[in-house]
Design a protein around this motif. Structure first.
Motif, PDB file in Angstrom:
ATOM      1  N   ALA A 267       3.197   9.931  -4.336  1.00  0.00           N
ATOM      2  CA  ALA A 267       3.894   8.686  -3.988  1.00  0.00           C
ATOM      3  C   ALA A 267       3.504   8.301  -2.571  1.00  0.00           C
ATOM      4  O   ALA A 267       2.900   9.087  -1.834  1.00  0.00           O
ATOM      5  N   ALA A 268       3.867   7.091  -2.173  1.00  0.00           N
ATOM      6  CA  ALA A 268       3.503   6.593  -0.845  1.00  0.00           C
ATOM      7  C   ALA A 268       4.425   7.109   0.245  1.00  0.00           C
ATOM      8  O   ALA A 268       4.085   7.028   1.431  1.00  0.00           O
TER       9      ALA A 268
ATOM     10  N   PRO B 251      -5.955  -2.154   3.783  1.00  0.00           N
ATOM     11  CA  PRO B 251      -5.608  -2.517   5.169  1.00  0.00           C
ATOM     12  C   PRO B 251      -4.254  -2.007   5.639  1.00  0.00           C
ATOM     13  O   PRO B 251      -4.007  -1.947   6.844  1.00  0.00           O
ATOM     14  N   ARG B 252      -3.373  -1.632   4.707  1.00  0.00           N
ATOM     15  CA  ARG B 252      -2.028  -1.206   5.107  1.00  0.00           C
ATOM     16  C   ARG B 252      -1.769   0.271   4.809  1.00  0.00           C
ATOM     17  O   ARG B 252      -0.644   0.746   4.994  1.00  0.00           O
TER      18      ARG B 252
ATOM     19  N   LEU C 174      -2.370   9.226   4.124  1.00  0.00           N
ATOM     20  CA  LEU C 174      -1.799   9.076   2.792  1.00  0.00           C
ATOM     21  C   LEU C 174      -2.798   8.512   1.790  1.00  0.00           C
ATOM     22  O   LEU C 174      -2.425   8.167   0.671  1.00  0.00           O
ATOM     23  N   LEU C 175      -4.064   8.450   2.189  1.00  0.00           N
ATOM     24  CA  LEU C 175      -5.091   7.949   1.289  1.00  0.00           C
ATOM     25  C   LEU C 175      -6.161   9.028   1.082  1.00  0.00           C
ATOM     26  O   LEU C 175      -6.113   9.784   0.121  1.00  0.00           O
ATOM     27  N   THR C 176      -7.092   9.157   2.019  1.00  0.00           N
ATOM     28  CA  THR C 176      -8.168  10.146   1.849  1.00  0.00           C
ATOM     29  C   THR C 176      -7.767  11.550   2.286  1.00  0.00           C
ATOM     30  O   THR C 176      -8.171  12.538   1.669  1.00  0.00           O
ATOM     31  N   ALA C 177      -6.982  11.666   3.356  1.00  0.00           N
ATOM     32  CA  ALA C 177      -6.644  12.994   3.881  1.00  0.00           C
ATOM     33  C   ALA C 177      -5.748  13.787   2.939  1.00  0.00           C
ATOM     34  O   ALA C 177      -5.613  15.006   3.101  1.00  0.00           O
ATOM     35  N   VAL C 178      -5.147  13.117   1.969  1.00  0.00           N
ATOM     36  CA  VAL C 178      -4.342  13.826   0.968  1.00  0.00           C
ATOM     37  C   VAL C 178      -5.176  14.911   0.287  1.00  0.00           C
ATOM     38  O   VAL C 178      -4.693  16.013   0.019  1.00  0.00           O
ATOM     39  N   HIS C 179      -6.449  14.608   0.023  1.00  0.00           N
ATOM     40  CA  HIS C 179      -7.336  15.612  -0.576  1.00  0.00           C
ATOM     41  C   HIS C 179      -7.411  16.864   0.298  1.00  0.00           C
ATOM     42  O   HIS C 179      -7.327  17.985  -0.188  1.00  0.00           O
TER      43      HIS C 179
ATOM     44  N   GLY D  47       2.572  18.622  -5.074  1.00  0.00           N
ATOM     45  CA  GLY D  47       2.377  17.191  -4.884  1.00  0.00           C
ATOM     46  C   GLY D  47       3.361  16.613  -3.896  1.00  0.00           C
ATOM     47  O   GLY D  47       2.998  15.796  -3.038  1.00  0.00           O
ATOM     48  N   LEU D  48       4.630  17.032  -3.984  1.00  0.00           N
ATOM     49  CA  LEU D  48       5.648  16.584  -3.037  1.00  0.00           C
ATOM     50  C   LEU D  48       5.347  17.108  -1.639  1.00  0.00           C
ATOM     51  O   LEU D  48       5.440  16.372  -0.645  1.00  0.00           O
ATOM     52  N   HIS D  49       4.960  18.374  -1.534  1.00  0.00           N
ATOM     53  CA  HIS D  49       4.714  18.971  -0.220  1.00  0.00           C
ATOM     54  C   HIS D  49       3.545  18.281   0.487  1.00  0.00           C
ATOM     55  O   HIS D  49       3.612  18.034   1.696  1.00  0.00           O
ATOM     56  N   VAL D  50       2.515  17.935  -0.259  1.00  0.00           N
ATOM     57  CA  VAL D  50       1.370  17.247   0.343  1.00  0.00           C
ATOM     58  C   VAL D  50       1.797  15.923   0.963  1.00  0.00           C
ATOM     59  O   VAL D  50       1.363  15.563   2.062  1.00  0.00           O
ATOM     60  N   VAL D  51       2.653  15.172   0.278  1.00  0.00           N
ATOM     61  CA  VAL D  51       3.123  13.893   0.823  1.00  0.00           C
ATOM     62  C   VAL D  51       3.963  14.133   2.081  1.00  0.00           C
ATOM     63  O   VAL D  51       3.862  13.388   3.067  1.00  0.00           O
ATOM     64  N   ARG D  52       4.785  15.173   2.068  1.00  0.00           N
ATOM     65  CA  ARG D  52       5.568  15.490   3.261  1.00  0.00           C
ATOM     66  C   ARG D  52       4.677  15.834   4.447  1.00  0.00           C
ATOM     67  O   ARG D  52       4.931  15.422   5.581  1.00  0.00           O
ATOM     68  N   VAL D  53       3.613  16.583   4.188  1.00  0.00           N
ATOM     69  CA  VAL D  53       2.678  16.922   5.265  1.00  0.00           C
ATOM     70  C   VAL D  53       1.980  15.668   5.773  1.00  0.00           C
ATOM     71  O   VAL D  53       1.832  15.469   6.983  1.00  0.00           O
ATOM     72  N   ALA D  54       1.550  14.806   4.853  1.00  0.00           N
ATOM     73  CA  ALA D  54       0.882  13.562   5.247  1.00  0.00           C
ATOM     74  C   ALA D  54       1.804  12.704   6.106  1.00  0.00           C
ATOM     75  O   ALA D  54       1.364  12.116   7.111  1.00  0.00           O
TER      76      ALA D  54
END
Length: 333
Positions: A98-99, A163-164, A169-174, A304-311
């Motif tokens: 998620a965003a 642009p936003r 939260l886009l490429t670094a998620v990998h 998946g949730l933890h990755v978003v929290r880190v981002a």
């Protein structure tokens, strides 16, 4: 394995890749959901999808699919995934889950309430080289892991196309996900820096240092600084340092490089145009999780949730001049 018919939600670039990947597996996609009528008709015709719908509600009113790929933009993941899960439809949600961390937590809660499978779409865990590196690390080939280092450079095009969306939260998620996977422990603290360039509303360079619960340290560098027409996947590098050695995956040498106008390096590894590669492996695993032939998740939902929290912590730390940020932990990790 049985070949159920599935639905793809979102007919953008990633939705089209999912359609091709399902076809390469011999899995029929019976429904495409896309709000833009012209795009919906064009993509459905190109990929022989018999049924199309403007909304998930329209899809569910007609017939509940056996499974669905969620390929809409990140901010819409929560609404789409929660609606499908509530209807009992297993979902694969493209990365990031998620965003925002709040939206990701809502998706996790919906999956737990319904008892329905929700698989985060972290494709690199299904890439053959990255899996081989993970297997070598877990087998102790380089001793105890000390550090993970990851570099991902992309063309300036991404600043225009997204642009936003912050690179974290886009490429670094990998790279956050790879760090979590190779380190074998959640991230507990983040320090990050970000830089912009004229004409860009969001950062074009993100540099983050992560500390894991087992004291492994990870370094992540992402940039959108390459020339406009530089192909993706031509400079990606991940390294794992252990007490007894070092191992890496280097995608800096594409299988095919055509240095014309523009330069082209087709992606034969992750999501080639014929639908094979790591994306097909990811979807095969997703379908196997549904029919029981794949008993163990390659990407647990909690990851998946933890990755978003880190981002989010990366974004917050960079906005605060590199101040350390603690990462909330989940009881599932």
């Amino acid at each position: 394995m049985s070949r159920p018919s599935v639905a793809v939600v979102g007919a953008g670039a990633f939705g089209v890749r999912h359609l091709a990947a399902y076809r390469s597996l011999g899995v029929p996609v019976h429904a495409l959901v896309e709000p833009d009528a012209a795009t919906r008709a064009r993509v459905a015709a190109t990929h022989d999808v018999p049924q199309t719908y403007a909304t998930v509600a329209d899809l569910l009113a007609a017939a509940r699919p056996v499974a669905a790929s969620v390929c809409v933009p990140g901010p819409a993941h929560r609404a789409v995934a929660v609606e499908l899960l509530a209807a009992g439809v297993p979902v694969l949600v493209e990365k990031p889950l998620a965003a925002t961390a709040a939206d990701a937590a809502a998706i996790v809660a919906a999956a737990e309430r319904s008892g329905v499978l929700c698989q985060p779409g972290h494709i690199l865990r299904h890439s053959a080289p990255h899996r081989a590196l993970h297997d070598a690390v877990r087998a102790g080939r380089i001793g105890d892991v000390l550090a993970v280092s990851s570099r991902r450079d992309r063309p300036r095009t991404l600043s225009r196309l997204f642009p936003r969306e912050h690179p974290a939260l886009l490429t670094a998620v990998h790279d956050i996900d790879l760090a979590l996977w190779y380190a074998g422990a959640p991230v507990v603290e983040v320090r990050a820096a970000a830089r912009t360039r004229p004409g860009s509303a969001t950062p074009v360079l993100v540099w983050a240092e992560l500390r894991h619960a087992n004291d492994v340290v990870s370094s992540i560098r992402n940039s959108y600084l390459l020339p406009e027409h530089t192909p993706n996947h031509t400079s990606d590098l991940v390294e794992v340092y252990g007490t007894d050695g070092v191992a890496h995956v280097d995608l800096g040498h594409p299988t095919l490089l055509v240095q014309g106008e523009p330069t082209e390096a087709p992606d034969w590894l992750l999501s080639p145009v014929d639908g094979g590669g790591a994306l097909a492996a990811e979807l095969r695993h997703f379908l196997g999780r549904i029919d029981g032939t794949e008993p163990t998740a390659v990407v647990p939902l909690a990851d998946g949730l933890h990755v978003v929290r880190v981002a989010e912590a990366v974004v917050d730390s960079a906005s605060a001049g590199g101040s350390a940020r603690r990462v909330p932990q989940s009881p599932h990790l």
